[in-house]
Write an enzyme that holds these catalytic residues in place. Sequence first.
Site, PDB file in Angstrom:
ATOM      1  N   GLN A 124     -11.045   0.534  -0.512  1.00 40.18           N
ATOM      2  CA  GLN A 124     -10.713   0.200   0.887  1.00 40.18           C
ATOM      3  C   GLN A 124     -11.941   0.146   1.792  1.00 40.18           C
ATOM      4  O   GLN A 124     -12.051  -0.700   2.668  1.00 40.18           O
ATOM      5  CB  GLN A 124      -9.714   1.238   1.418  1.00 40.18           C
ATOM      6  CG  GLN A 124      -9.453   1.202   2.907  1.00 40.18           C
ATOM      7  CD  GLN A 124      -8.533   0.079   3.327  1.00 40.18           C
ATOM      8  OE1 GLN A 124      -7.332   0.138   3.102  1.00 40.18           O
ATOM      9  NE2 GLN A 124      -9.099  -0.968   3.920  1.00 40.18           N
ATOM     10  N   HIS A 136       0.869  -1.191   0.000  1.00 44.42           N
ATOM     11  CA  HIS A 136       0.000   0.000   0.000  1.00 44.42           C
ATOM     12  C   HIS A 136       0.893   1.224   0.000  1.00 44.42           C
ATOM     13  O   HIS A 136       1.239   1.759   1.057  1.00 44.42           O
ATOM     14  CB  HIS A 136      -0.917  -0.009   1.230  1.00 44.42           C
ATOM     15  CG  HIS A 136      -1.907  -1.125   1.198  1.00 44.42           C
ATOM     16  ND1 HIS A 136      -3.203  -0.969   0.753  1.00 44.42           N
ATOM     17  CD2 HIS A 136      -1.779  -2.442   1.509  1.00 44.42           C
ATOM     18  CE1 HIS A 136      -3.832  -2.129   0.812  1.00 44.42           C
ATOM     19  NE2 HIS A 136      -2.993  -3.047   1.270  1.00 44.42           N
ATOM     20  N   TRP A 158      -1.413   0.412   9.890  1.00 42.15           N
ATOM     21  CA  TRP A 158      -1.602  -0.983  10.271  1.00 42.15           C
ATOM     22  C   TRP A 158      -0.350  -1.634  10.843  1.00 42.15           C
ATOM     23  O   TRP A 158      -0.422  -2.582  11.590  1.00 42.15           O
ATOM     24  CB  TRP A 158      -2.073  -1.802   9.053  1.00 42.15           C
ATOM     25  CG  TRP A 158      -3.394  -1.356   8.543  1.00 42.15           C
ATOM     26  CD1 TRP A 158      -4.616  -1.799   8.977  1.00 42.15           C
ATOM     27  CD2 TRP A 158      -3.658  -0.374   7.530  1.00 42.15           C
ATOM     28  NE1 TRP A 158      -5.608  -1.136   8.294  1.00 42.15           N
ATOM     29  CE2 TRP A 158      -5.056  -0.272   7.399  1.00 42.15           C
ATOM     30  CE3 TRP A 158      -2.850   0.415   6.710  1.00 42.15           C
ATOM     31  CZ2 TRP A 158      -5.669   0.598   6.495  1.00 42.15           C
ATOM     32  CZ3 TRP A 158      -3.447   1.283   5.807  1.00 42.15           C
ATOM     33  CH2 TRP A 158      -4.851   1.361   5.708  1.00 42.15           C
TER      34      TRP A 158
HETATM   35 FE   FE2 Z   1      -3.323  -5.060   1.937  1.00 38.09          FE
END
Ligand code: FE2
Length: 424
Positions: free
Chosen positions: A151, A58, A314
């Site tokens: 997303q 990403h 994340w």
């Molecule tokens: Fe991913």
Amino acid sequence: MFDLIVKGGALPDGRLTDIGIKGGKITAIDKLENAQAGQVIDATDDLVSPPFVDPHFHMDATLSYGLPRINSSGTLLEGIGLWGELKQVMTQDDIVTRALKYCDWAASMGLLAIRSHVDTCDDSLLGVEALLHVRSLVKNYIDLQLVAFPQDGFYRDPTARANTIRALDMGVEVVGGIPHFERSMLDGSASVTELCEIAAARGLQVDMHCDETDDPNSRHIETLAYETQRLGLQGRVTGSHLTSMHSMDNYYVSKLLPLIAEAEINAIPNPLINIVLQGRADTYPKRRGLTRVKEMLEFGINVGWGQDCVLDPWYSLGTADMLDVAFMGLHVAQMTSPEEMQTCFDMVTVNNAKTMGLKDYGLHIGAKASLVILDARNPIEALRLRATRLCVIANGKIISQTKRPDAKLAIAGRPETSNRRHQS
Ligand code: FE2
């Protein structure tokens, strides 16, 4: 007369050879004793590999760790919420600056092909414009492939469908999705169907975030395999994450694996991120959060390790090193035999190149002259040491060189030899 000769290295399959490069292509793989070249690199005792490939990343979110705050729960869902906050304040220039910095890191690590998802749930499509620009800026040294990724859900987000199609019209080349994040299993399944139909109509590849959950009833991979067959997309479809498979009933998986294999679906487990995201609601025993890697490989399914995240909402670590990714995957999947460790190296090189559909990839005559020289004698040693990338060559040009590290990790008191740096 060659432009460049790489002398004496060991290829990942163990062959010792010289490599002759001319016009950005590999033109000889043989002993080149008396050949002339503009430049010669001595790779004696070193591993010469095709470049590393990351099929799942990403780049619009990378290097944003801490902006505007840190993910305190460490979960996928808080990460998605946090990314939503960041999208409100980031600019196109921010994304380009962060992405280019990441591409520098990647190049220095010999990571020369990256498939990056790009969020299509923002009406301005800032990320899409930014990464299309980055793709053109780095094209001489990194193959950057973009996936239109809704997303916040292809149906769940009110404008995601239209924006995803706009992104494809703008030149994004792969169709993405996130069926497990739609409002219902039915919506998730319908999103897989429609997104595969869009890809089939446009002649594009598909790469879905698929079943990235601990819920064993999340079975969108079955729909993905079905639609791949129905639409004749065999070999052009990828299931990313597939973590729910770790918790599925074994009998159901015995039915599922042949379906994935016959649809020729590529699989991308992302071990760094999923070992930290999954199982957060478990007490003990706590699930590992990785899909069934060995079982898929045994079924002949093409499986490659992906990185997913570096310093973003994340994941709070990461260095663009695919050897780190393979190292973690090797441990979590318990791929510890010599053959399995060698496979782990293939999973960040040739297997991932197959998933991305890279043309002219590899170490053979006629291939693009992109390669990496590592301070290791073989792939297993490269994994063990996460070996230094001594030299990175892209399209026949040296783009990064690193001084060979000293022998500080060697066994004390042994004489200085060329092998000493390998801790032998
Ligand atoms: Fe991913």
